[in-house]
Design a protein around this motif. Structure first.
Motif, mmCIF file in Angstrom:
data_model
loop_
_atom_site.group_PDB
_atom_site.id
_atom_site.type_symbol
_atom_site.label_atom_id
_atom_site.label_comp_id
_atom_site.label_asym_id
_atom_site.label_seq_id
_atom_site.Cartn_x
_atom_site.Cartn_y
_atom_site.Cartn_z
ATOM 1 N N UNK A 66 0.828 -1.201 0.000
ATOM 2 C CA UNK A 66 0.000 0.000 0.000
ATOM 3 C C UNK A 66 0.866 1.256 0.000
ATOM 4 N N UNK A 67 1.951 1.229 0.773
ATOM 5 C CA UNK A 67 2.836 2.390 0.849
ATOM 6 C C UNK A 67 3.686 2.543 -0.402
ATOM 7 N N UNK A 68 4.102 1.428 -0.986
ATOM 8 C CA UNK A 68 4.972 1.497 -2.154
ATOM 9 C C UNK A 68 4.216 1.843 -3.426
ATOM 10 N N UNK A 118 3.889 7.824 4.274
ATOM 11 C CA UNK A 118 4.644 8.640 5.217
ATOM 12 C C UNK A 118 4.730 7.988 6.595
ATOM 13 N N UNK A 119 3.655 7.389 7.037
ATOM 14 C CA UNK A 119 3.664 6.748 8.350
ATOM 15 C C UNK A 119 4.622 5.559 8.379
ATOM 16 N N UNK A 120 4.615 4.742 7.331
ATOM 17 C CA UNK A 120 5.516 3.596 7.272
ATOM 18 C C UNK A 120 6.963 4.062 7.143
ATOM 19 N N UNK A 121 7.215 5.090 6.331
ATOM 20 C CA UNK A 121 8.591 5.587 6.158
ATOM 21 C C UNK A 121 9.154 6.091 7.478
ATOM 22 N N UNK A 122 8.356 6.834 8.225
ATOM 23 C CA UNK A 122 8.819 7.339 9.519
ATOM 24 C C UNK A 122 9.165 6.176 10.452
ATOM 25 N N UNK A 179 8.666 17.626 7.971
ATOM 26 C CA UNK A 179 8.717 16.609 6.932
ATOM 27 C C UNK A 179 9.047 15.253 7.538
ATOM 28 N N UNK A 180 9.011 14.237 6.707
ATOM 29 C CA UNK A 180 9.163 12.871 7.187
ATOM 30 C C UNK A 180 10.553 12.636 7.775
ATOM 31 N N UNK A 268 0.877 14.182 3.941
ATOM 32 C CA UNK A 268 -0.292 13.538 4.522
ATOM 33 C C UNK A 268 0.180 12.439 5.471
ATOM 34 N N UNK A 269 -0.436 12.358 6.617
ATOM 35 C CA UNK A 269 -0.208 11.250 7.544
ATOM 36 C C UNK A 269 -1.502 11.009 8.304
#
Length: 318
Positions: A66-68, A118-122, A179-180, A268-269
């Motif tokens: 979903x994130x990718x 963004x949530x997964x990257x963080x 930012x992230x 967006x997060x």
């Protein structure tokens, strides 16, 4: 007197039993090599048979996809022109728009899908930074000992005096970039001491084992002893705590964004979406419900994964 041995018949020659090599036996195949037992092979076997691990791994794999590639799940993009229409402000979910619209008329479903990245990257970036920094310093402190161990240990106690959220508020308010990468750095600054303490304790518990002393007697250097003998046996608790902390960092990012000092628009997060919709919760609960649901499922999946990995790597729980 006749010799008794002359009357005893000679024993019949026993034919050799057919062997596998001669092809006389039923099993003509090669002997199968025995499986070498180890902590990692046993852990992998236990994880595959653990339903908690399987369910959490499937959820996490879905979230990573979903994130990718969010475009696989929605045809629209929240960054395209005309995405938000005020005429659709706070519209409730329908068959065409499953999650409804927010106060600005933006599709909540599309924003929730794109907020996953963004949530997964963080969470992943913070976990990698804390694992690298904490493990490296913990390895050095545990192997060297002496004054260097004392200095590093006292230095980490300064960070332990600051709670994660309170320290995140203080540090994030200094940068004010939203930012992230900045949010990940803020959380990593406050999160590495925990990994340091766990790695240091594991190194201290393993560096006096017989195989380490034997390697020293054979002339092995410090780097070889650390990488070949100490690290493979000390990394298991670090893997467990970093897996669990990944979900914790995702929730911490959502909390910082909710308070207005985390990820900022136009990014967006999930935390930012919850913050924007909090004033309309009683009137339009769908604007808070769906990003909160995604956030809760994500954090729960990583915590379940960490618990399953802990059960598999801890020999005391077998």
């Amino acid at each position: 007197m006749p010799d008794i041995t002359d009357k005893v018949p000679a024993p019949a020659a026993i034919p050799p039993s057919p062997s596998i090599e001669d092809g006389g036996g039923k099993d003509t195949g090669k002997a199968k090599p025995e499986r070498v037992a180890s902590m990692w092979s046993d852990a992998r076997h236990d994880l595959i048979r653990n339903p908690i691990f399987v369910v959490s791994a499937i959820i996490i794999l879905f979230l990573l996809v979903l994130a990718a590639a969010p475009g696989l799940f929605t045809e629209r993009s929240p960054f395209e022109k005309g995405f938000c229409q005020l005429s659709d402000s706070a519209a409730k979910p329908s068959s065409e728009n499953w999650f409804g619209f927010d106060t600005l008329g933006c599709d909540v479903y599309t924003r929730t899908i794109y907020a996953t990245r963004n949530s997964i990257i963080v969470g992943v970036l913070t976990t990698v930074l804390t694992a690298l920094v904490g493990s490296l310093l913990g390895m050095i402190a545990g192997l060297r000992g002496g004054w260097l161990d004392s200095v590093l240990s006292r230095f980490t106690e300064i960070f332990f005096a600051l709670p994660l959220m309170l320290g995140g508020l203080l540090v994030a308010s200094i940068f004010q970039t939203g930012n992230v990468v900045t949010v990940a750095l803020v959380l990593a600054v406050l999160g590495w001491p925990q990994v340091f303490r766990i790695m240091r304790g594991a190194v201290l518990a393993n560096k006096h084992n017989d195989y380490v002393m034997a390697a020293k007697a054979l002339g092995a250097g410090t780097w070889r002893i650390a990488m070949r003998h100490v690290l493979p046996n000390a990394v298991a608790p670090v893997i467990v705590i970093t897996t669990i902390n990944l979900g914790v960092y995702i929730s911490a990012e959502a909390a910082l964004s909710y308070l207005g000092i985390g990820v900022q628009s136009p990014n967006i997060s999930w935390g930012l979406m919850i913050s924007d919709a909090q004033s309309r919760f009683l009137i339009s609960p769908h604007m808070v419900l769906f990003p909160s649901l995604f956030l809760s499922v994500t954090v729960l999946a990583f915590i379940m994964l960490g618990d399953a990995v802990r059960d598999a790597l801890d020999p005391k729980l077998r």
